[in-house]
Enzyme design. Structure first.
Site, PDB file in Angstrom:
ATOM      1  N   LYS A   1      61.683  63.623   9.375  1.00 21.61           N
ATOM      2  CA  LYS A   1      60.178  63.639   9.959  1.00 21.61           C
ATOM      3  C   LYS A   1      59.292  63.539   8.538  1.00 21.61           C
ATOM      4  O   LYS A   1      59.776  63.930   7.500  1.00 21.61           O
ATOM      5  CB  LYS A   1      60.122  65.234  10.381  1.00 21.61           C
ATOM      6  CG  LYS A   1      58.487  65.258  10.783  1.00 21.61           C
ATOM      7  CD  LYS A   1      58.291  67.104  11.211  1.00 21.61           C
ATOM      8  CE  LYS A   1      56.890  67.320  11.325  1.00 21.61           C
ATOM      9  NZ  LYS A   1      55.946  68.163  11.137  1.00 21.61           N
TER      10      LYS A   1
ATOM     11  N   LYS B   1      56.554  80.413   7.826  1.00 22.28           N
ATOM     12  CA  LYS B   1      56.210  79.904   6.659  1.00 22.28           C
ATOM     13  C   LYS B   1      56.504  80.699   5.598  1.00 22.28           C
ATOM     14  O   LYS B   1      57.052  80.027   4.577  1.00 22.28           O
ATOM     15  CB  LYS B   1      54.645  79.605   6.495  1.00 22.28           C
ATOM     16  CG  LYS B   1      54.054  78.413   7.285  1.00 22.28           C
ATOM     17  CD  LYS B   1      53.738  77.378   6.125  1.00 22.28           C
ATOM     18  CE  LYS B   1      53.473  76.006   6.637  1.00 22.28           C
ATOM     19  NZ  LYS B   1      52.095  75.788   7.420  1.00 22.28           N
TER      20      LYS B   1
ATOM     21  N   LYS C   1      54.918  65.895   3.598  1.00 25.07           N
ATOM     22  CA  LYS C   1      54.820  65.677   2.117  1.00 25.07           C
ATOM     23  C   LYS C   1      55.778  66.631   1.410  1.00 25.07           C
ATOM     24  O   LYS C   1      56.182  66.064   0.163  1.00 25.07           O
ATOM     25  CB  LYS C   1      53.218  65.858   1.918  1.00 25.07           C
ATOM     26  CG  LYS C   1      52.851  67.343   1.880  1.00 25.07           C
ATOM     27  CD  LYS C   1      51.303  67.543   1.391  1.00 25.07           C
ATOM     28  CE  LYS C   1      51.021  69.110   1.484  1.00 25.07           C
ATOM     29  NZ  LYS C   1      50.935  69.639   2.770  1.00 25.07           N
TER      30      LYS C   1
END
Ligand code: TRP
Ligand code: SF4
Length: 326
Positions: free
Chosen positions: A194, A113, A197
């Site tokens: 995929k 991340k 958001k």
């Protein structure tokens, strides 16, 4: 006795079809047989969105509406908001005293991340300590199972490690909760990547019928099928994935044949899938509207949830404090 289940979601945006078909459908099945606790992890959302909190309340509210509309039943499940139960923060603090920083630094989700999200400053304590808060969320309720996606497995492993460390430093308080892996059907977004958001390619649970139809119209198809007369391959088309999920077998088989022979055009094919999706979602849209118009009802749900969750959380905290002699 029924197993206890606990899971949470971050209110970091609007829920989409991928979330519905993955997590929510699972929760709905689980709640009929188990003692379920489902919560909105609003503090967790701060870990990466601390700088802009303007929509946090709205996303929390919308998430709750999505859950209720999807059939999560507040009479059988305990539905609550993380920040309404301060014990999550207290246990997080106590865990932060015993967790070695290297355990957090080598967490693969953290590393990924941090590399992936470059537009925010994530060199914060809260972002590194994300799994410590998650461990507190989980262990407070001593659940048997935690339904999560594959990406959450490192967090669950850390949860068990923190629990073990606590138990061996003091006295055994925490069981070792197991993951309940959520299987996600393949759901691609309207751009064929995929559904996510961050790609802005989602169909949201809060979208209205015209929006859903419009999004499907613009959805990419088999890239080789440029003209109406070109033959297509449904296996290469993300629209066909929706047929697989939503259409009756007969329709799906017909589309499969007709696409390969160019007997059907993409516009028609998409209208067919839009029709079944609208039929499937209509009841959810109606419930959504009912709840949207009645925020008080949602307040009541989370207030009842807070009470039930607090009872369990307080019991665990009593044991924790005794074990730590504080
Ligand atoms: N980290 C989870 C996610 O991003 C959300 C979450 C927070 C959670 N606390 C939890 C999930 C406890 C399960 C149990 O999906
Ligand atoms: Fe995809 Fe349907 Fe077009 Fe075939 S006809 S390419 S399955 S949208």
């Amino acid at each position: 006795m029924a197993s206890r289940i606990l899971s949470g979601m971050q209110p970091s945006g609007l829920m989409h079809l991928g979330n519905l078909l993955g997590a929510l459908e699972n929760w709905k099945t689980l709640q009929t047989e188990h003692d379920c606790f489902f919560f909105v992890a609003d503090w967790h959302a701060l870990s990466s969105n601390y700088a802009d909190t303007s929509r946090l309340k709205e996303f929390t509210q919308e998430l709750l509406i999505d859950w209720l509309a999807a059939g999560i039943d507040p009479n059988t499940s305990t539905i609550f908001i993380q920040s309404h139960v301060p014990e999550h923060a207290i246990l997080h603090l106590l865990f932060s005293m015993i967790i070695p920083i290297p355990w957090l630094e080598r967490n693969p989700t953290y590393k990924e991340k941090k590399e992936e999200i470059t537009e925010k400053d994530l060199s914060t304590y809260g972002f590194l300590g994300y799994p410590v808060l998650q461990a507190a969320d989980i262990l407070l309720y001593k659940p048997d199972l935690v339904p999560v996606g594959k990406d959450q497995l490192p967090h669950l492993e850390l949860t068990r490690e923190i629990g073990r460390r606590f138990n061996s430093l003091y006295t055994p308080v925490f069981p070792e909760p197991k993951e309940y892996l959520t299987r996600f059907p393949k759901v691609l977004g309207i751009d064929g990547r995929k559904m996510s958001k961050s790609y802005h390619n989602t169909i949201n649970l809060s979208d209205t019928e015209p929006t859903v139809r419009q999004k499907l119209k613009t959805m990419v198809t088999d890239p080789a099928r440029v003209r109406r007369t070109d033959k297509g391959n449904p296996e290469l088309c993300p629209v066909f994935d929706f047929h697989k999920i939503f259409s009756p077998d007969a329709t799906r088989n017909q589309v499969d044949t007709d696409c390969r022979t160019a007997a059907i055009g993409c516009i028609d094919c998409k209208r067919q899938v839009a029709d079944v999706m609208v039929e499937r979602f209509s009841p959810m849209w109606e419930t959504r509207e009912k709840f949207s118009a009645n925020p008080k009802q949602i307040q009541e749900v989370v207030e009842e949830g807070r009470k039930r969750a607090s009872t369990v959380a307080n019991e665990t905290m009593k044991e924790v404090k005794e074990a730590m002699k504080i």
